[in-house]
Scaffold this active site. Structure first.
Site, PDB file in Angstrom:
ATOM      1  N   CYS A   1       0.801  -1.210   0.000  1.00 36.88           N
ATOM      2  CA  CYS A   1       0.000   0.000   0.000  1.00 36.88           C
ATOM      3  C   CYS A   1       0.838   1.266   0.000  1.00 36.88           C
ATOM      4  O   CYS A   1       0.511   2.248  -0.658  1.00 36.88           O
ATOM      5  CB  CYS A   1      -0.950  -0.001   1.175  1.00 36.88           C
ATOM      6  SG  CYS A   1      -0.118  -0.148   2.752  1.00 36.88           S
TER       7      CYS A   1
ATOM      8  N   ASP B   1      -7.967   5.623  -2.504  1.00 40.99           N
ATOM      9  CA  ASP B   1      -7.102   4.522  -2.093  1.00 40.99           C
ATOM     10  C   ASP B   1      -6.606   3.796  -3.325  1.00 40.99           C
ATOM     11  O   ASP B   1      -7.283   2.934  -3.873  1.00 40.99           O
ATOM     12  CB  ASP B   1      -7.864   3.560  -1.181  1.00 40.99           C
ATOM     13  CG  ASP B   1      -6.926   2.557  -0.534  1.00 40.99           C
ATOM     14  OD1 ASP B   1      -5.752   2.473  -0.970  1.00 40.99           O
ATOM     15  OD2 ASP B   1      -7.349   1.868   0.402  1.00 40.99           O
TER      16      ASP B   1
ATOM     17  N   HIS C   1      -2.188   0.525   7.087  1.00 40.56           N
ATOM     18  CA  HIS C   1      -2.477   0.820   5.691  1.00 40.56           C
ATOM     19  C   HIS C   1      -2.069   2.255   5.387  1.00 40.56           C
ATOM     20  O   HIS C   1      -1.960   3.080   6.298  1.00 40.56           O
ATOM     21  CB  HIS C   1      -3.983   0.621   5.457  1.00 40.56           C
ATOM     22  CG  HIS C   1      -4.362   0.621   4.003  1.00 40.56           C
ATOM     23  ND1 HIS C   1      -3.727  -0.158   3.074  1.00 40.56           N
ATOM     24  CD2 HIS C   1      -5.326   1.298   3.334  1.00 40.56           C
ATOM     25  CE1 HIS C   1      -4.280   0.046   1.890  1.00 40.56           C
ATOM     26  NE2 HIS C   1      -5.262   0.938   2.017  1.00 40.56           N
TER      27      HIS C   1
END
Lengths: 343, 673
Positions: free
Chosen positions: B422, B482, B466
């Site tokens: 991520c 995202d 994250h």
């Protein structure tokens, strides 16, 4: 723990909880410091479990306090009167610690006041009892009262010290110290030269003509060793002990016609009061050893001539209590409550 | 082993027990102490055990003193100091192990045990869970047993009996300590200074992000917090637990804007417009040693954070004033729909557009080309969609073990390796946005969480860490984007395990086996959920007793209706009366237990028609009973009972034998009916 002057020591032979004192021991004080340190760490680092550990440790200490007190509380106490001793020797008192509860008691120190002797450690099983001997120097004739006793213990965790004082209701009769190298028995005239007693008990048996063998009887405490009837002992099972009995020979001169002498306190007026009693005590022992029947005249008291351990004890008792307020040898038990009675 | 232990002389057995307790005290510390120290402590304890069993002499001071100095030098080498919390704990552990070799009297045993107590507390710096508490209790019991064993006089009963006595003490101590724990007022905050943050550092989000920072977190299944919702649980892909907002980029590392130098100041006015229904929940956050607390966007209100005020930055980070050194609980209400800073002046936009000069030239050029210029310029929304489309179409991979990147990390990632976690996606996305002139920033935090079976709650672990990005759109404000979900949509819809490719990597296989992250279904997962529930309750009831909470509990008592209060008093009075009666009854029947058994026996026989005459002794009674009518077995039991009774009553049996005999008699009593 310092002994203080104890004004009143309860006579009740039962340690109620109110009689048991308690204070933190040295280790307990250190534990308190530890608790403080734990608490500060818990506060400073905001440790929830740190608080838990601190409070749990503190609770264990509180439980220890209770259990340390319970280790003594409820204990029943009794003292067994010791057997009489001569002044200058050691008197032994037997203290009985009786546990009437279902929990055993452990590691109880029994110490005597004013004594540097190491305390003895007692463990008492559930429904059991333990006897502890305390030894005291007997210095003066007369009644020797058992010294105050301190019972203490830091069981179970050692953080608290519980203690209590107890005056055991026991006394030991202390006979006057027998005079060392006392002069020979004051035999009536005519027998003095003939009756020679050994200067020490282990000398060879008497060849004296004044006494003759009267028979053999079971050994009694106080019989001299050299009077042991070895042949009879060997012939018997070897476990029972006999000693030879002598009586003045039938042909011994008059004055000993009844085979007895009278030990007169009054005749020793040249000596100091205690020395008189010492000599009389030595004579009583000598007479008993030689098997010469003897009596005692001590002021108003007269003991008829006889022989044997009980007679000897009666004479020595009279000597021990001579001049003391409870001098009467028969009523001494009544000045203590019945609780004290021998078991 | 047992026979060997019971044959050991008493003083040796005491020492062995003490060494066992020391080993139990030190065992949890082995997780945090330097390995050499743990090994040395174990060796010293073992050495002492060998000395004890073999009956050898303990080493003299001439040997111990250099060893102690060596140990101190070792601690200094490991920590760079001998002061402070962790080196202090290390020194204490060393001291305890060395002290075991220098024990001569009862006094030394006290020192040893007290030292152990302190080390036991030091263990809570690292863990305060249920298991830690259980281990503490077991260790304290062994410690107290060792202390107790040293206090006996000449007679020391068997270990079982010693533990029995200890059990009776604990029966008193445990309720008392529970009462003290809840009722004694707590002191708020540190008594002096503050708990040092550096020493508290643990795994967790940091104020900076470079490739690999979050991927390493994903390997840890350590719980971060639990959230219990009073409103319906939001969908999984809305669970973005906001942590740190990173705005400064130096070409390799993202850092918090103004992290250097400037303390977080409360922005008194945050331009924010809220829409829709808020969700309410309560977060139980584990001690992190850091100063941030987590909430879903946008935290409207945070309550009950006692003694530790917080500020909310304009980027909606919630920062506490003091590091969180113990488990805390707070209530939050969050607004899922909002407009944040819908109007930013060009001046205010500038920091979110900055890129280091000359870094990642390929990416910057590619982005500019994508955006176009002049009349061909894409609208910001279109630019975002174009970049996300690129991530989706190009062969990007989602992996926890990305290949190493060179100096121009974003270039290497976008045009070379195309494999990452991520942080790679969020970081490069923000670089591309800024290159296009769209204000953007990286947000790190946690995403998702594992739903606990029964409760309406979630557990969030380090593995849920994250990173995502936010872009600023005129009139719309900051919008969450995202980019990872473009590559691995399952990461945000479900969780990490779902996002990772099913390739049999050893890591995933192990995780599935261990049932981590709820990846495995079935009994293990169910058990794990139960356990999480228990941990949640534990932390809320045991760790979270703060002065405020205690006050609230007392306030709560005041509001109890009078009727209930009277009932409670009545129940309490009844219970104490029963307890009193029980004590009295026990006191009353405190006779000889042997006599009590005999009385029971006589009563039993009397009911059969053979009552004992007052003058009759056990032998005479036995003879009469033997002539009576009974079954063969009953006759045997009766005869045996009376024989044993007579032997115990009039014989000279030891207490131990008596105990055994009484047990036997009780058995016989049931047989001679």
């Amino acid at each position: 723990m310092r002994w203080r002057t104890i004004q009143w020591l309860p006579a009740r032979p039962w340690l109620g909880a109110e009689r048991v004192h308690i204070r933190p021991s040295g280790a307990g004080l250190a534990f308190a410091a530890l608790l403080l340190a734990l608490w500060i760490a818990a506060v400073n680092y905001r440790l929830g479990l740190g608080y838990a550990l601190t409070y749990f440790s503190a609770s264990c200490a509180i439980a220890d306090m209770l259990f340390a007190s319970r280790n003594l509380a409820g204990l029943a106490l009794a003292a067994t009167p010791g057997s009489p001793v001569f002044a200058g020797s050691q008197a032994t008192f037997t203290l009985r610690l009786i546990n009437r509860s279902a929990r055993p008691r452990h590691a109880i120190h029994v110490a005597i006041r004013d004594s540097a002797a190491a305390p003895s450690l007692a463990d008492i099983a559930a429904h059991g009892e333990t006897a502890v001997n305390i030894v005291v120097a007997a210095q003066q004739r007369g009644w020797l009262i058992a010294p105050p006793v301190r019972l203490s213990g830091s069981f179970p965790l050692g953080l608290f010290l519980a203690w209590c004082h107890w005056q055991p209701e026991a006394r030991v009769l202390v006979y006057p110290q027998p005079e060392h190298n006392a002069p020979p028995l004051p035999l009536p005239a005519g027998t003095v030269q003939q009756v020679q007693r050994p200067s020490s008990p282990d000398s060879p048996d008497l060849p004296d003509g004044a006494l003759e063998l009267a028979g053999v009887r079971a050994y009694q405490p106080g019989d001299p060793l050299h009077r042991l009837a070895w042949r009879q002992i060997a012939r018997h099972d070897g476990e029972h002990v006999f000693s030879k009995q002598f009586q003045p020979a039938a042909d011994s001169p008059a004055g000993a016609a009844h085979g007895s002498i009278m030990l007169e306190h009054a005749s020793l007026h040249a000596l100091a009061p205690e020395a008189r009693l010492s000599r009389l005590a030595a004579w009583v022992l000598q007479a008993e050893r030689t098997g010469l029947s003897y009596g005692l005249r001590l002021g108003p008291l007269t003991v008829a001539p006889a022989l044997g351990a009980s007679h000897r004890d009666a004479c020595l008792r009279a000597l021990a209590l001579h001049g003391s307020p409870d001098g009467s040898p028969h009523d001494w038990r009544h000045d203590f409550p019945p609780a004290q009675a021998t078991p | 082993m047992k026979a060997w232990l019971s044959n050991l002389p008493r003083d040796k057995a005491d020492i062995v027990l003490l060494l066992l307790s020391a080993a139990m005290v030190l065992a949890p510390h082995a997780l945090h102490l330097p390995p050499w120290l743990s090994a040395a402590a174990a060796a010293l304890l073992l050495w002492r055990a060998v000395i004890t069993v073999r009956g050898k002499r303990q080493p003299g001071l001439a040997l111990l003193a250099p060893m102690a100095l060596l140990g101190i030098a070792g601690v200094y080498a490991s920590y760079g100091t001998v002061l402070g919390r962790d080196p202090g704990v290390a020194m204490l552990a060393l001291l305890l192990a060395l002290k075991s070799l220098e024990m001569h009297g009862r006094r030394d045993i006290f020192v040893f045990v007290f030292l152990s107590f302190f080390l036991l507390l030091a263990n809570f710096f690292h863990a305060q869970g249920i298991l830690s508490a259980a281990w503490m209790l077991a260790t304290v019991i062994v410690l107290l047993a060792a202390l107790l064993s040293a206090q006996y006089g000449a007679v020391q009963p068997r270990l079982a009996q010693r533990l029995n006595l200890l059990g009776r003490m604990l029966a008193l101590a445990i309720p008392l300590s529970a009462l003290m724990f809840f009722a004694l007022p707590r002191v708020d905050g540190p008594l002096w200074g503050t708990a040092p943050e550096g020493a508290q550092a643990r795994t967790g989000l940091s104020d900076s992000m470079q490739p690999g920072a979050i991927a390493s977190l994903a390997l840890s299944s350590e719980p971060v917090f639990t959230a219990r919702f009073s409103t319906p649980l939001p969908p999984q892909d809305q669970l973005y637990w906001r942590g740190v907002v990173l705005g400064d980029f130096d070409g390799a590392t993202w850092t918090r804007r103004g992290a250097k130098g400037r303390a977080p100041a409360s922005d008194s006015r945050i331009d924010i417009a809220l829409e829709g229904q808020p969700s309410h929940y309560e977060v139980t956050l584990q001690a992190s040693g850091q100063r941030r607390i987590f909430a879903l966007d946008v935290p409207r209100s945070i309550e009950r954070l006692p003694g530790n005020p917080y500020v909310v930055s304009s980027a909606l980070e919630v920062l506490t004033i003091q590091p969180i050194t113990s488990t805390v609980r707070y209530r939050v209400s969050s607004q899922p729909r909002y407009r944040l800073q819908a109007n930013l002046s060009p001046e205010q936009q500038r920091p979110w557009l900055a890129l280091p000069a000359g870094s990642n030239p390929r990416s910057v050029a590619w982005a500019r080309a994508l955006r176009g210029s002049g009349t061909q310029t894409l609208a910001p929304a279109g630019a975002i969609a174009a970049v996300l489309g690129h991530f989706r179409r190009a062969p990007f991979r989602y992996t926890l073990q990305p290949p190493l990147l060179g100096k121009q990390g974003v270039d290497d990632f976008l045009f070379g390796t195309q494999a990452g976690f991520c942080e790679h996606y969020a970081g490069s996305f923000v670089v591309l946005m800024r290159a296009m002139g769209i204000p953007a920033r990286v947000v790190t935090g946690y995403q998702g969480g594992v739903r606990n079976g029964t409760g309406n709650s979630l557990t969030v672990r380090q593995s849920d860490a994250h990173a995502w990005s936010e872009v600023w759109l005129a009139g719309r404000g900051w919008v969450r984007v995202d980019p990872t979900s473009a590559v691995a949509p399952l990461r945000t819809q479900r969780n990490l395990d779902a996002a990772l490719p099913p390739a049999p990597s050893p890591l995933t296989a192990w995780r599935a086996l261990a049932g981590l992250d709820g990846g495995a279904q079935g009994a293990v997962a169910a058990w794990r959920q139960q356990w999480q529930q228990a941990e949640h309750a534990w932390s809320s009831w045991v760790l979270d007793t703060t002065p405020q909470r205690q006050r609230a509990m007392l306030e709560g008592l005041k509001n109890v209706p009078a009727k209930k209060l009277a009932l409670a008093c009545a129940v309490l009075a009844l219970l104490s009366a029963v307890a009193g009666a029980l004590v009295w009854w026990r006191h009353a029947r405190q006779g000889d237990p042997l006599d009590a058994l005999y009385a029971q026996f006589c009563h039993l026989q009397a009911r059969r028609g053979y009552s004992r005459a007052p003058h009759e002794g056990p032998h005479g009674y036995a003879a009469r009973l033997a002539a009576g009518k009974a079954t063969q077995e009953a006759h045997a039991a009766i005869a045996q009972f009376l024989a044993i009774y007579a032997a115990m009553k009039y014989g000279n049996a030891s207490p131990d034998e008596q105990l055994r005999a009484r047990r036997h008699l009780r058995r016989l009593l049931t047989q001679c009916r």
